[in-house]
Design a protein around this motif. Structure first.
Motif, short mmCIF file in Angstrom:
data_model
loop_
_atom_site.label_atom_id
_atom_site.label_comp_id
_atom_site.label_asym_id
_atom_site.label_seq_id
_atom_site.Cartn_x
_atom_site.Cartn_y
_atom_site.Cartn_z
N UNK A 1 39.21 46.69 50.75
CA UNK A 1 39.47 45.81 49.50
C UNK A 1 40.83 45.19 49.17
N UNK B 1 43.65 40.38 40.36
CA UNK B 1 43.24 39.04 40.53
C UNK B 1 42.79 38.24 39.41
N UNK C 1 44.69 34.82 37.85
CA UNK C 1 43.56 33.75 37.52
C UNK C 1 44.16 33.22 35.88
N UNK D 1 42.77 46.28 41.96
CA UNK D 1 42.52 45.03 42.71
C UNK D 1 41.80 43.95 41.91
N UNK D 2 40.76 44.19 41.50
CA UNK D 2 40.01 43.25 40.77
C UNK D 2 40.68 42.68 39.37
N UNK E 1 40.37 50.48 43.41
CA UNK E 1 39.43 49.18 43.42
C UNK E 1 39.46 48.50 42.34
N UNK F 1 36.40 39.39 45.34
CA UNK F 1 36.98 40.81 45.08
C UNK F 1 35.97 41.66 44.23
N UNK F 2 35.38 40.99 42.95
CA UNK F 2 34.85 41.90 42.24
C UNK F 2 33.35 42.11 42.89
N UNK G 1 38.30 33.73 45.39
CA UNK G 1 38.67 35.33 45.59
C UNK G 1 38.33 36.29 44.50
N UNK G 2 38.85 35.81 43.37
CA UNK G 2 38.53 36.73 42.19
C UNK G 2 36.81 36.99 42.04
N UNK H 1 34.45 44.92 45.56
CA UNK H 1 34.51 46.27 45.07
C UNK H 1 33.42 46.75 44.18
#
Lengths: 102, 562
Positions: free
Chosen positions: B118, A79, A83, A75-76, A72, B312-313, B308-309, B316
């Motif tokens: 996720x 991203x 960015x 994934x964060x 999990x 996702x946070x 999206x950032x 999650x």
């Protein structure tokens, strides 16, 4: 979009730099995410007992818990990495291309 | 829109009467069926939410004039706000209650589901978020018809979108009716009608602006509620030490399955099934029309990426909370006669999905129970509103304005059509909710993800990246993906065997995505390769201009001017 503008952008070397850098990076991260996820899923499907091992001697918490939460978090994190690089590199190139052709 | 000043108050009044009537009917001791007792704090908090969101709808209605306002909130939503709205769309009642219930019953297996839901998000960010924003206007069909035959592509894209929306709507409406029946003591039909009427009001009057803010408020409420429950419950379940190890120890001592709940169980055993489910979860997300639509509400590709950032946070974090809630529910609820019911599914009052709700009561008494019940209701409203708006725009923007009228109608006509479509979808949602009350609808969400992954996602991805795709290829692959995903679910174990009652399924797997996605991509590739028509040549040539706009955002739809 007018054909001559398309032509001007396509013949700008910075445009090629942007496209090649960004698509390489984006696909690399996408494949990395797929790899992380499918490694996790296939470990569960083929040898789930690895994840059922106690985290330390005598622990109830298993290896699977930090691993699952790790997926999990990854994934964060991915991203976030995208960015960070997009802000620093891709947006700068895009701005420069726009300044040069528009 | 000045007429909302005259229409909104009477409608609100009608709704309150309807809700009041439902409450009275539920409280009537002579009622034919036994209902759960009336939950007064929950109803008060829910009415506060409804009043607040209708106020927002009123505010939004005055700012919703053009088609762009209606479909995309004028493009003026920030990345942070949109991230919360996307997270809100994704944190449905099903994932909040369903996943914590799954953890309560099976322990670790619940986490495997969360992870699958996720990991689609990073893929969306890397491959389609910015591209979607640069190429599209109101719907993802704009993107897939950008350089292709408009009528055929829009028909395909909007049909696939509507199939996904309707499947999802049925599941949400039936879930809503049942949940509200348990939480509020309202009769099923009243609950379904209230949901239908409220979302029609949000969407027709307030468009995307109201729909987005309803979603943002709900996301904040749900995240805060879940945070309080999860950490409060962890505190109680770990004897005040906040140490998860103490909670895990107690959970394994008390749970029927003992230590087995700490590792993967029976959820994932067949590798083909696991891979296929993973594909549907990951790429289905990237094909959900109500999610894709959110990328047009931000000003530019940078904001799209940011959303999206944040999403996702939040998502999650939310899944980690549901995991904590499931485990602390094992410790705090098991063996407590106040919460257990040996006759219900999963042995818990109200059934397996009520673990989080019962836990809220164990942590914070009636007040927290009321709060979380109201939030669950709000969650349904917000998700259904988003779905309805996505369905309405597929009808008005894609089918009506671009397919039937060939783009020859003005904006006001299109906006009027989208409102008619919204009302029709609201009525359809209510009717389907009532018709499907006694049906097993759990498989519909899986089917929606399979269709989204096998029809919407392949044509979207390939129209962005595959310069040699042609209309004919997209038609072949897209329709094959849509039909094969639906057929394989129908012939698979869930429908053929469990629902229709045949002895053995014709197709052995519950999750068809591995096969239907392969069929779709092969269809697109083969159909495009064999297409040597004049159209195909023009479409190849048009890729250069599309790609330049996609990569740089030059020529993309701008943000709001107001």
């Amino acid at each position: 979009m007018q054909q001559d503008l398309v032509h001007a952008i396509k013949s700008n070397p910075k445009y090629h730099e942007l496209v090649s850098k960004r698509s390489k990076f984006a696909w690399l991260l996408a494949i990395l995410m797929l790899l992380i996820y499918y490694t996790f899923i296939l470990i569960i499907a083929f040898s789930g007992q690895i994840l059922s091992r106690p985290l330390w001697d005598g622990a109830v918490a298993t290896v699977g818990i930090p691993v699952g939460i790790g997926v999990i978090l990854s994934a964060f994190l991915l991203t976030g990495i995208y960015i960070h690089r997009a802000n620093a590199v891709f947006d700068k190139l895009t701005r420069e291309i726009k300044e040069e052709v528009l | 829109m000045s007429f909302c000043r005259y229409v909104l108050p009477p409608l609100l009044l009608l709704l309150l009467i309807l809700a009041g009537g439902g409450v009275l009917a539920a409280g009537d001791p002579g009622g034919a069926t036994p209902r759960e007792s009336l939950n007064i704090p929950a109803i008060i908090m829910f009415l506060v939410f409804v009043t607040g969101t209708l106020g927002i709808t009123y505010w939004a209605a005055q700012r919703t004039k053009t088609a762009k306002d209606f479909y995309t909130a004028g493009g003026g939503i920030t990345g942070f706000q949109n991230g919360l709205a996307i997270a809100g769309d994704y944190m449905s009642a099903a994932s909040f209650l369903g996943i914590s219930g799954l953890v309560f019953l099976n322990g670790y297996d619940g986490l495997i589901y969360s992870v699958g839901f996720l990991v689609g998000w990073p893929i969306i960010m890397f491959l389609i978020a910015e591209q979607l924003r640069n190429l599209g206007k109101y719907t993802y069909a704009d993107v897939v018809s950008y350089r292709f035959q408009r009528v055929q592509m829009r028909t395909l894209a909007s049909t696939a979108a509507l199939v996904v929306v309707i499947l999802y709507l049925i599941a949400q409406m039936v879930g809503a009716g049942k949940l509200i029946e348990i939480l509020f003591g309202l009769p099923y039909n009243y609950a379904v009608i209230i949901v239908g009427v409220l979302i029609v009001m949000y969407v027709t009057f307030g468009g995307m602006l109201a729909t987005t803010w309803v979603q943002i408020i709900k996301a904040i409420l749900l995240l805060s509620g879940a945070t309080v429950i999860a950490f409060g419950a962890l505190y109680m379940a770990s004897d005040g030490s906040m140490n998860p190890e103490v909670m895990f120890k107690k959970a394994t001592d008390i749970h029927d399955k003992g230590g087995a709940i700490m590792g993967p169980g029976t959820l994932v055993t067949n590798p083909i099934e696991a891979i296929s489910l993973g594909l549907a979860l990951m790429f289905g997300t990237a094909g959900l029309p109500h999610i894709l639509m959110r990328f047009f509400t931000v000003g530019n590709a940078i904001e799209a990426r940011k959303s999206v950032f944040y999403a996702t946070g939040w998502i999650g974090y939310f899944y980690i909370l549901t995991f904590l809630m499931g485990f602390s529910a094992i410790v705090l609820l098991t063996g407590n006669p106040e919460y257990m019911d040996p006759n219900a599914v999963g042995g818990i009052k109200g059934g397996q999905n009520m673990a989080a709700v019962n836990l809220a009561h164990a942590v914070g008494g009636n007040l927290l129970l009321g709060f979380i019940s109201a939030v669950a209701f709000a969650t349904i409203l917000a998700v259904v509103a988003g779905l309805t708006l996505a369905g309405a725009s597929a009808i008005s923007h894609d089918l009506y304005a671009n397919v039937f009228a060939h783009g020859r109608i003005d904006e006001q006509q299109e906006v009027r059509m989208s409102k008619i479509a919204t009302i029709s979808l609201g009525v359809i949602a209510i009717l389907l909710g009532i018709v499907f009350e006694e049906q097993n609808v759990a498989f519909l969400v899986g089917l929606a993800f399979a269709v989204a992954a096998s029809a919407n996602f392949p044509i979207l991805l390939m129209s962005i990246y595959y310069g040699k795709m042609t209309t004919r290829g997209a038609m072949l692959g897209g329709w094959l993906g849509l039909v094969s995903a639906s057929l394989l679910v129908l012939l698979g174990p869930t429908v053929w065997q469990e629902i229709l009652g045949f002895d053995a399924p014709i197709f052995p797997y519950k999750n068809p995505a591995l096969f239907s996605m392969t069929i779709a991509f092969l269809g697109i590739w083969i159909g495009s390769m064999l297409d040597h028509s004049e159209n195909a040549k023009q479409e190849h040539a048009a890729f250069a201009a599309q790609d330049v706009r996609c990569q740089t955002g030059i020529g993309a739809e701008g943000a709001a001017s107001h």
